[in-house]
Write a protein that holds these residues in place. Structure first.
Motif, PDB file in Angstrom:
ATOM      1  N   ARG A   2     -43.859-137.236  42.103  1.00 39.36           N
ATOM      2  CA  ARG A   2     -43.643-135.929  41.297  1.00 39.36           C
ATOM      3  C   ARG A   2     -44.938-135.261  40.409  1.00 39.36           C
ATOM      4  N   ASP A   6     -45.534-131.311  39.454  1.00 44.04           N
ATOM      5  CA  ASP A   6     -45.111-130.768  38.281  1.00 44.04           C
ATOM      6  C   ASP A   6     -46.199-129.965  37.293  1.00 44.04           C
ATOM      7  N   GLU A  20     -36.434-125.886  36.587  1.00 44.43           N
ATOM      8  CA  GLU A  20     -35.492-126.873  36.470  1.00 44.43           C
ATOM      9  C   GLU A  20     -34.790-127.087  37.658  1.00 44.43           C
ATOM     10  N   GLU A  23     -37.539-127.750  40.852  1.00 42.92           N
ATOM     11  CA  GLU A  23     -38.191-128.997  40.325  1.00 42.92           C
ATOM     12  C   GLU A  23     -37.211-130.235  40.785  1.00 42.92           C
ATOM     13  N   ASN A  24     -35.898-130.152  40.449  1.00 46.98           N
ATOM     14  CA  ASN A  24     -35.189-131.119  40.764  1.00 46.98           C
ATOM     15  C   ASN A  24     -34.817-131.371  42.145  1.00 46.98           C
ATOM     16  N   PHE A  25     -34.847-130.148  42.994  1.00 44.40           N
ATOM     17  CA  PHE A  25     -34.568-130.159  44.444  1.00 44.40           C
ATOM     18  C   PHE A  25     -35.701-130.657  45.083  1.00 44.40           C
ATOM     19  N   TYR A  27     -38.694-131.925  44.056  1.00 43.90           N
ATOM     20  CA  TYR A  27     -39.482-133.122  44.003  1.00 43.90           C
ATOM     21  C   TYR A  27     -38.726-134.452  43.454  1.00 43.90           C
ATOM     22  N   ASP A  28     -37.474-134.167  43.651  1.00 45.05           N
ATOM     23  CA  ASP A  28     -36.518-135.652  43.385  1.00 45.05           C
ATOM     24  C   ASP A  28     -35.774-135.447  44.713  1.00 45.05           C
ATOM     25  N   GLU A  29     -34.737-134.856  44.869  1.00 48.20           N
ATOM     26  CA  GLU A  29     -33.842-134.772  45.894  1.00 48.20           C
ATOM     27  C   GLU A  29     -34.652-134.830  47.356  1.00 48.20           C
TER      28      GLU A  29
END
Length: 239
Positions: A2, A6, A20, A23-25, A27-29
């Motif tokens: 991540r 970021d 937000e 980034e959530n999609f 670099y995480d999901e």
């Protein structure tokens, strides 16, 4: 991973709502559904950004990834490999971006020469790689069936694309075919070539799971239509 991505400060400051969501999609999901290791994830992301023509995002990610997940030599080979697929018109700006990043990181240029061909053997060595990736019969049929006045395109593929670039050190066969698949999938509208390089990936040891993971990683940058087209071709060839 991540922390590599970021780093888009102006968007975060001026449009925190979008930042937000994305980034959530991205670099995480997304990474929960990819089995690529860190190096291949970076290679696929940078390759997709070249074909997308996104030099600013490319620069930010490269600044974080260089000498951590990817070596200067691998970055050089990524650039070289991009040229026969996206064209020098698209790749040109990224050579300048890499020079600036290397200078900022204190990486001395020029890097070591990685070529393994010369004017006499580049066609032969390129043909050997074509045969190994795609099969002797298919390549011979492609050459035999080329329309009159167009045979030189096959010669260009043999000597320039495969002879000058695929024979180089710095990336292995699996990495070269994976980023080639990424270039073509990102460009879109190149489905026949994507079919060929899906088969090429299988020939060098990249399986269906790896290709699906590559599409998963590039989806945030290329969108759903091109990603779904790439998945359809993966399913067609692999199944």
């Amino acid at each position: 991973m991540r922390q590599l991505f970021d780093n888009f400060g102006r968007i975060e400051k001026n449009d925190p709502e979008f930042h937000e969501i994305f980034e959530n999609f991205a670099y995480d999901e997304v990474y929960k559904h990819s089995t690529l290791d860190e190096k291949d994830s970076v290679l696929v992301t940078l390759a997709s950004l070249i074909a997308c023509q996104s030099p600013k995002a490319f620069k930010k990610i490269l600044l974080s990834a260089i000498n951590k997940y990817i070596t200067p030599e691998e970055v050089k080979e990524l650039l070289y490999q991009s040229v026969p697929y996206v064209g020098f018109g698209r790749a040109h700006n990224f050579f300048g971006v890499v020079i600036k990043v290397f200078d900022k990181k204190g990486i001395e240029m020029p890097l070591e020469n990685r070529s393994n061909t010369n004017a006499e053997d580049r066609y032969q060595k390129g043909r050997e790689i074509q045969d190994r990736y795609f099969g002797v019969e298919m390549i011979q049929a492609m050459n035999d069936n080329a329309p009159e006045g167009q045979k030189h395109f096959n010669t260009f593929l043999e000597g320039y694309c495969f002879g000058d670039f695929y024979t180089r050190d710095g990336l292995n066969d699996q990495q070269r075919e994976l980023i080639t698949f990424t270039f073509i999938a990102t460009l879109g509208g190149c489905e026949n070539q994507l079919r060929g390089h899906t088969q090429g990936n299988l020939s060098v040891g990249n399986d269906k799971e790896k290709l699906v993971s590559a599409v998963t990683v590039m989806l945030p940058y290329i969108g759903f239509p091109r990603s779904l087209n790439a998945l359809a071709i993966i399913n067609e060839i692999c199944d």
